[in-house]
Scaffold this motif. Sequence first.
Motif, PDB file in Angstrom:
ATOM      1  N   LEU A  49      -8.473 -15.348  -0.885  1.00 51.49           N
ATOM      2  CA  LEU A  49      -7.778 -15.229   0.409  1.00 51.49           C
ATOM      3  C   LEU A  49      -8.107 -13.910   1.110  1.00 51.49           C
ATOM      4  O   LEU A  49      -8.198 -13.852   2.337  1.00 51.49           O
TER       5      LEU A  49
ATOM      6  N   ASN B 271     -15.568  -3.710  -6.070  1.00 51.44           N
ATOM      7  CA  ASN B 271     -16.246  -4.988  -6.335  1.00 51.44           C
ATOM      8  C   ASN B 271     -15.869  -6.052  -5.315  1.00 51.44           C
ATOM      9  O   ASN B 271     -16.697  -6.878  -4.931  1.00 51.44           O
ATOM     10  N   PHE B 272     -14.602  -6.006  -4.873  1.00 51.07           N
ATOM     11  CA  PHE B 272     -14.156  -6.949  -3.849  1.00 51.07           C
ATOM     12  C   PHE B 272     -15.027  -6.795  -2.601  1.00 51.07           C
ATOM     13  O   PHE B 272     -15.552  -7.780  -2.073  1.00 51.07           O
TER      14      PHE B 272
ATOM     15  N   LEU C 148       0.810  -1.237   0.000  1.00 50.58           N
ATOM     16  CA  LEU C 148       0.000   0.000   0.000  1.00 50.58           C
ATOM     17  C   LEU C 148       0.836   1.277   0.000  1.00 50.58           C
ATOM     18  O   LEU C 148       0.308   2.346  -0.339  1.00 50.58           O
TER      19      LEU C 148
ATOM     20  N   ASN D 200     -12.921   3.033   3.838  1.00 48.85           N
ATOM     21  CA  ASN D 200     -12.716   3.864   2.656  1.00 48.85           C
ATOM     22  C   ASN D 200     -12.141   2.966   1.572  1.00 48.85           C
ATOM     23  O   ASN D 200     -11.045   2.417   1.750  1.00 48.85           O
ATOM     24  N   ALA D 201     -12.868   2.805   0.462  1.00 50.24           N
ATOM     25  CA  ALA D 201     -12.446   1.866  -0.581  1.00 50.24           C
ATOM     26  C   ALA D 201     -11.931   2.594  -1.817  1.00 50.24           C
ATOM     27  O   ALA D 201     -12.579   3.521  -2.313  1.00 50.24           O
TER      28      ALA D 201
ATOM     29  N   ARG E  65     -18.808  -7.834  -3.088  1.00 46.65           N
ATOM     30  CA  ARG E  65     -19.015  -9.292  -3.004  1.00 46.65           C
ATOM     31  C   ARG E  65     -19.063  -9.779  -1.563  1.00 46.65           C
ATOM     32  O   ARG E  65     -19.615 -10.834  -1.282  1.00 46.65           O
TER      33      ARG E  65
ATOM     34  N   ARG F 252      -3.129 -13.083  -4.915  1.00 48.13           N
ATOM     35  CA  ARG F 252      -4.456 -12.467  -5.101  1.00 48.13           C
ATOM     36  C   ARG F 252      -5.380 -13.341  -5.962  1.00 48.13           C
ATOM     37  O   ARG F 252      -4.930 -14.228  -6.679  1.00 48.13           O
ATOM     38  N   SER F 253      -6.678 -13.009  -5.893  1.00 47.76           N
ATOM     39  CA  SER F 253      -7.715 -13.679  -6.698  1.00 47.76           C
ATOM     40  C   SER F 253      -7.793 -15.172  -6.437  1.00 47.76           C
ATOM     41  O   SER F 253      -8.014 -15.965  -7.357  1.00 47.76           O
TER      42      SER F 253
ATOM     43  N   MET G 261      -5.876  -2.997   4.097  1.00 50.06           N
ATOM     44  CA  MET G 261      -6.188  -4.311   3.505  1.00 50.06           C
ATOM     45  C   MET G 261      -5.187  -4.604   2.387  1.00 50.06           C
ATOM     46  O   MET G 261      -5.113  -3.854   1.403  1.00 50.06           O
ATOM     47  N   ALA G 262      -4.429  -5.672   2.524  1.00 49.72           N
ATOM     48  CA  ALA G 262      -3.383  -5.950   1.541  1.00 49.72           C
ATOM     49  C   ALA G 262      -3.059  -7.432   1.462  1.00 49.72           C
ATOM     50  O   ALA G 262      -2.864  -8.083   2.488  1.00 49.72           O
ATOM     51  N   VAL G 263      -2.992  -7.927   0.229  1.00 51.68           N
ATOM     52  CA  VAL G 263      -2.555  -9.302  -0.033  1.00 51.68           C
ATOM     53  C   VAL G 263      -1.411  -9.221  -1.042  1.00 51.68           C
ATOM     54  O   VAL G 263      -1.502  -8.468  -2.028  1.00 51.68           O
TER      55      VAL G 263
HETATM   56  C1  LIG Z   1      -8.016  -5.844  -2.590  1.00 54.49           C
HETATM   57  C2  LIG Z   1      -7.241  -7.112  -2.240  1.00 54.49           C
HETATM   58  C3  LIG Z   1      -6.842  -7.080  -0.772  1.00 54.49           C
HETATM   59  C4  LIG Z   1      -8.132  -8.336  -2.508  1.00 54.49           C
HETATM   60  O1  LIG Z   1      -7.430  -9.498  -2.071  1.00 54.49           O
HETATM   61  P1  LIG Z   1      -7.623 -10.913  -2.820  1.00 54.49           P
HETATM   62  O2  LIG Z   1      -6.958 -11.934  -1.986  1.00 54.49           O
HETATM   63  O3  LIG Z   1      -7.217 -10.796  -4.231  1.00 54.49           O
HETATM   64  O4  LIG Z   1      -9.207 -11.057  -2.681  1.00 54.49           O
HETATM   65  P2  LIG Z   1     -10.115 -12.272  -3.191  1.00 54.49           P
HETATM   66  O5  LIG Z   1      -9.288 -13.276  -3.913  1.00 54.49           O
HETATM   67  O6  LIG Z   1     -10.935 -12.709  -2.042  1.00 54.49           O
HETATM   68  O7  LIG Z   1     -11.057 -11.508  -4.212  1.00 54.49           O
HETATM   69  C5  LIG Z   1     -10.476 -10.796  -5.292  1.00 54.49           C
HETATM   70  C6  LIG Z   1     -11.139 -11.154  -6.587  1.00 54.49           C
HETATM   71  O8  LIG Z   1     -10.772 -12.482  -6.933  1.00 54.49           O
HETATM   72  C7  LIG Z   1     -11.947 -13.227  -7.280  1.00 54.49           C
HETATM   73  N1  LIG Z   1     -11.715 -14.618  -6.874  1.00 54.49           N
HETATM   74  C8  LIG Z   1     -11.854 -15.128  -5.634  1.00 54.49           C
HETATM   75  N2  LIG Z   1     -11.554 -16.449  -5.644  1.00 54.49           N
HETATM   76  C9  LIG Z   1     -11.200 -16.742  -6.909  1.00 54.49           C
HETATM   77  C10 LIG Z   1     -10.768 -17.912  -7.540  1.00 54.49           C
HETATM   78  N3  LIG Z   1     -10.632 -19.069  -6.867  1.00 54.49           N
HETATM   79  N4  LIG Z   1     -10.483 -17.841  -8.854  1.00 54.49           N
HETATM   80  C11 LIG Z   1     -10.581 -16.694  -9.531  1.00 54.49           C
HETATM   81  N5  LIG Z   1     -10.993 -15.523  -8.993  1.00 54.49           N
HETATM   82  C12 LIG Z   1     -11.301 -15.564  -7.693  1.00 54.49           C
HETATM   83  C13 LIG Z   1     -13.037 -12.591  -6.488  1.00 54.49           C
HETATM   84  O9  LIG Z   1     -14.274 -12.817  -7.094  1.00 54.49           O
HETATM   85  C14 LIG Z   1     -12.643 -11.136  -6.506  1.00 54.49           C
HETATM   86  O10 LIG Z   1     -13.093 -10.488  -7.654  1.00 54.49           O
HETATM   87  P3  LIG Z   1     -13.527  -8.936  -7.564  1.00 54.49           P
HETATM   88  O11 LIG Z   1     -12.385  -8.191  -6.919  1.00 54.49           O
HETATM   89  O12 LIG Z   1     -13.733  -8.562  -8.976  1.00 54.49           O
HETATM   90  O13 LIG Z   1     -14.745  -8.940  -6.706  1.00 54.49           O
HETATM   91  C15 LIG Z   1      -5.950  -7.259  -3.102  1.00 54.49           C
HETATM   92  O14 LIG Z   1      -6.319  -7.167  -4.453  1.00 54.49           O
HETATM   93  C16 LIG Z   1      -4.884  -6.219  -2.804  1.00 54.49           C
HETATM   94  O15 LIG Z   1      -4.088  -6.369  -1.873  1.00 54.49           O
HETATM   95  N6  LIG Z   1      -4.860  -5.140  -3.621  1.00 54.49           N
HETATM   96  C17 LIG Z   1      -3.886  -4.089  -3.466  1.00 54.49           C
HETATM   97  C18 LIG Z   1      -4.161  -3.256  -2.229  1.00 54.49           C
HETATM   98  C19 LIG Z   1      -5.557  -2.679  -2.213  1.00 54.49           C
HETATM   99  O16 LIG Z   1      -6.077  -2.187  -3.203  1.00 54.49           O
HETATM  100  N7  LIG Z   1      -6.165  -2.738  -1.011  1.00 54.49           N
HETATM  101  C20 LIG Z   1      -7.519  -2.254  -0.806  1.00 54.49           C
HETATM  102  C21 LIG Z   1      -7.502  -0.801  -0.492  1.00 54.49           C
HETATM  103  S1  LIG Z   1      -9.146  -0.181  -0.297  1.00 54.49           S
END
Ligand SMILES: CC(C)(COP(=O)(O)OP(=O)(O)OC[C@H]1O[C@@H](n2cnc3c(N)ncnc32)[C@H](O)[C@@H]1OP(=O)(O)O)[C@@H](O)C(=O)NCCC(=O)NCCS
Length: 147
Positions: free
Chosen positions: A87, A117-118, A21, A110-111, A121, A83-84, A76-78
């Motif tokens: 998790l 979309n995350f 972040l 604050n998103a 859901r 990702r996806s 919030m950070a992965v």
């Molecule tokens: C936002 C964030 C924390 C989401 O973490 P993530 O682990 O990727 O979250 P999820 O996997 O649960 O969901 C992410 C997407 O993957 C999709 N997904 C979940 N499981 C999946 C799978 N098995 N196969 C494919 N896609 C999948 C979800 O539908 C979701 O889609 P959407 O974002 O369009 O709704 C991550 O993208 C991140 O760290 N981003 C950078 C930092 C950031 O933007 N933080 C938020 C600040 S507000």
Amino acid sequence: MRYSVKTISAKQAHDIRHPVLRKGKPREACMFAEDNMGTTLHIGLFANEQHIGTVTLIENLRPGFHETIQYQLRGMAVLEDFRSKGLGKLMVDEGERMLKERGAQRIWLNARIKALNFYRRLGYEICSKEFEVPIFGPHFQMTKLLQ
Ligand SMILES: CC(C)(COP(=O)(O)OP(=O)(O)OC[C@H]1O[C@@H](n2cnc3c(N)ncnc32)[C@H](O)[C@@H]1OP(=O)(O)O)[C@@H](O)C(=O)NCCC(=O)NCCS
């Protein structure tokens, strides 16, 4: 791979928050004033023993909401490679469960536009007009009732 979620220290939260972040900025840039408050909850996500994600939950009343115990979700950070996979959802679900145990009634955040979309859901709804956060761009506030 075995994934797990557990509470962690503020320092551990910074280890993930910083590169995801606040990349390229000093480590202090990722710290929140509330990180060491007694009510603050830092949650960590692990792949086997590797720390790969974090989210922080801070007790904070938002003007306009009336519940007595509200938490703000921040940091919030992965890590990109993980990702996806569902998790992020796993971590938020566990955070919500812990907050319910504490009697929290509402969660808000604050998103960034990219994350809308995350959170949708996960059952969060937009509750503000779009607003600008300097450097980070347009955001919306989102919220979910916990009980
Ligand atoms: C936002 C964030 C924390 C989401 O973490 P993530 O682990 O990727 O979250 P999820 O996997 O649960 O969901 C992410 C997407 O993957 C999709 N997904 C979940 N499981 C999946 C799978 N098995 N196969 C494919 N896609 C999948 C979800 O539908 C979701 O889609 P959407 O974002 O369009 O709704 C991550 O993208 C991140 O760290 N981003 C950078 C930092 C950031 O933007 N933080 C938020 C600040 S507000």
